[in-house]
Scaffold this active site. Structure first.
Site, PDB file in Angstrom:
ATOM      1  CG  ASP A  47       7.046  39.030 113.833  1.00 57.24           C
ATOM      2  OD1 ASP A  47       6.294  39.039 112.901  1.00 57.24           O
ATOM      3  OD2 ASP A  47       6.707  39.054 115.166  1.00 57.24           O
ATOM      4  CG  HIS A 120       3.465  37.274 113.200  1.00 55.74           C
ATOM      5  ND1 HIS A 120       3.961  38.345 113.214  1.00 55.74           N
ATOM      6  CD2 HIS A 120       2.268  36.887 113.831  1.00 55.74           C
ATOM      7  CE1 HIS A 120       2.795  39.095 113.919  1.00 55.74           C
ATOM      8  NE2 HIS A 120       1.904  38.213 114.121  1.00 55.74           N
ATOM      9  CD  GLU A 184      -1.308  40.143 115.453  1.00 58.57           C
ATOM     10  OE1 GLU A 184      -1.896  41.398 115.867  1.00 58.57           O
ATOM     11  OE2 GLU A 184       0.106  40.111 115.150  1.00 58.57           O
ATOM     12  CD1 TRP A 250      -2.751  37.291 122.300  1.00 60.76           C
ATOM     13  CD2 TRP A 250      -2.757  39.402 121.802  1.00 60.76           C
ATOM     14  NE1 TRP A 250      -2.887  37.209 120.744  1.00 60.76           N
ATOM     15  CE2 TRP A 250      -2.812  38.387 120.380  1.00 60.76           C
ATOM     16  CE3 TRP A 250      -2.993  40.770 121.188  1.00 60.76           C
ATOM     17  CZ2 TRP A 250      -3.086  39.182 118.992  1.00 60.76           C
ATOM     18  CZ3 TRP A 250      -3.061  41.337 120.001  1.00 60.76           C
ATOM     19  CH2 TRP A 250      -3.342  40.629 119.173  1.00 60.76           C
ATOM     20  CG  ASP A 277       3.393  47.650 122.226  1.00 56.44           C
ATOM     21  OD1 ASP A 277       2.988  47.207 122.947  1.00 56.44           O
ATOM     22  OD2 ASP A 277       3.318  47.203 120.929  1.00 56.44           O
TER      23      ASP A 277
HETATM   24  C1  ACM Z   1       0.374  39.768 119.527  1.00 54.74           C
HETATM   25  O1  ACM Z   1       0.476  40.995 120.045  1.00 54.74           O
HETATM   26  N1  ACM Z   1       0.396  39.672 118.333  1.00 54.74           N
HETATM   27  C2  ACM Z   1       0.522  38.653 120.556  1.00 54.74           C
END
Ligand code: ACM
Length: 384
Positions: A47, A120, A184, A250, A277
């Site tokens: 990441d 990322h 993202e 997601w 999380d």
């Molecule tokens: C994510 O939560 N960016 C997959």
């Protein structure tokens, strides 16, 4: 008694990029998940904040990209931002990865690796600036959370670099599915970079979403040529889904429903129900966390199978998994606290048929199950 799982994909995602976890720590989590009849751990290996897997051909990915100079303290949104001014690093050698994969295999668990691209990728671009759209710009391994503006260049040499990375990943991970991220990815650089715009025009692509699909499609083609299958976060749908790609949904169910409708496989990983999380109780009494509201009772309301699918479409829903993004999970004890007992609720939803699911009954059984967690010294959350 006959018993068989409701779903084939019963997964947990560990983010070893934002905070690193050792071989022993990852194996401990694999053991705990296996004992809950999970069969898959998705390792988020790279990441913006760190590259965590050795790639022999590109040593700077770990020599440079695994180390961030410092880490933000407290909530990402807090101002002024404060930093610990302490370098943070860690990565798995290829020997480490082999140990993890073998440990998992002995427990009938598959490890699905993720190399998250084209966004990322700040850590990789820091290590190899030529991967970026502006090689002359200095990019740092990101020292705070959130998403960076950096995105890989869609030029041929970058695509080949990432395929070379995947080549080594395939040597290490026998998993049929290989995760290429796709989430993202901010397109700001692509919108203004002449080279990216030229590649878009040359390839006959109408917008940056299609450019991302082109990039991801090149990874999919490569993986197919090696007999593997690509999976990515649901953004890989945006510019058109690559042949044979599976979708990890997601943003709720929509990605899974769309994928299944197109005849593609999908895994349900919705942030509303399985982002571990998120807080599981009143944030006022919880350790620092990213936000959200996800008590175990809500996890138990997770439906891996979206409503309204045809019988044919249903066959494309492989299962589900929870995400343990680790921005705010700095150590193993905290990882266990975020994972359990929510993973117990998820395990039941992925193994048992939906009919008869009853949270009150689950809670009664969980009260007994806690004794087992205690024997295994799991630092579980006290609720529900
Ligand atoms: C994510 O939560 N960016 C997959």
């Amino acid at each position: 008694m006959d018993d068989a799982p409701a779903f084939r994909w019963r997964g947990m995602m560990l983010d070893v990029a934002r905070h690193f976890f050792s071989v022993d720590e990852v194996c401990r989590m694999i053991e705990l998940f296996a004992r809950h009849k999970m069969n898959l751990v998705h390792l988020h290996l790279t990441d913006d904040q760190g590259w965590r897997v050795e790639i022999r051909r590109y040593p700077n990915l770990t020599a440079v990209g695994s180390i961030r100079r410092r880490t933000v303290i407290g909530q990402e949104s807090a101002r002024p931002k404060r930093y610990d001014e302490t370098p943070y690093g860690g990565f798995f050698t290829q020997a480490d990865i082999r140990k993890i994969v073998a440990f998992a295999a002995r427990r009938h668990m598959t490890i699905v690796p993720e190399i998250d691209m084209p966004g990322h990728m700040a850590a990789a671009i820091c290590a190899y600036p030529e991967l970026g759209n502006y090689p002359e710009n200095k990019v740092e391994v990101r020292d705070c959370w959130g998403i960076s503006y950096q995105i890989l260049s869609p030029r041929r040499s970058t695509i080949e670099f990432m395929q070379n990375v995947l080549e080594e990943i395939l040597e290490l991970f026998p998993s049929r599915f290989i995760h290429v991220g796709g989430d993202e990815a901010r397109k700001d650089e692509w919108q203004i970079c002449h080279e990216a715009q030229r590649i878009m025009a040359e390839q006959g692509l109408r917008n940056e979403q299609e450019l991302q699909s082109y990039f991801i499609g090149e990874m999919g083609r490569f993986l197919r040529s090696r007999g593997r299958r690509m999976i990515g976060w649901d953004e890989i749908l945006e510019g058109g889904l690559a042949e044979g790609a599976a979708v990890m949904s997601w943003h709720g169910e929509a990605g899974a429903v769309a994928a299944a409708g197109l005849g593609h496989d999908a895994v349900m990983a919705s942030k509303e129900f399985v982002y571990f999380d998120y807080f599981q109780a009143d944030p006022a009494h919880e350790p620092l966390g990213i936000g959200g509201d996800l008590p175990a009772e809500k996890v138990y309301r997770f439906h891996p199978l979206p409503k309204g699918l045809s019988e044919e479409e249903k066959t494309h829903i492989l299962g589900g998994q929870a995400q343990l993004w680790s921005e705010y999970i700095p150590n193993l004890s905290h990882l266990e606290y975020m994972a359990f007992p929510r993973a117990c609720a998820l395990a039941e939803k992925l193994w048992s048929p939906e009919e008869g699911a009853d949270f009150v009954d689950f809670k009664r059984r969980l009260d007994c199950h806690r004794a087992r967690l205690a024997v295994m010294k799991v630092h579980a959350h006290p609720l529900p």
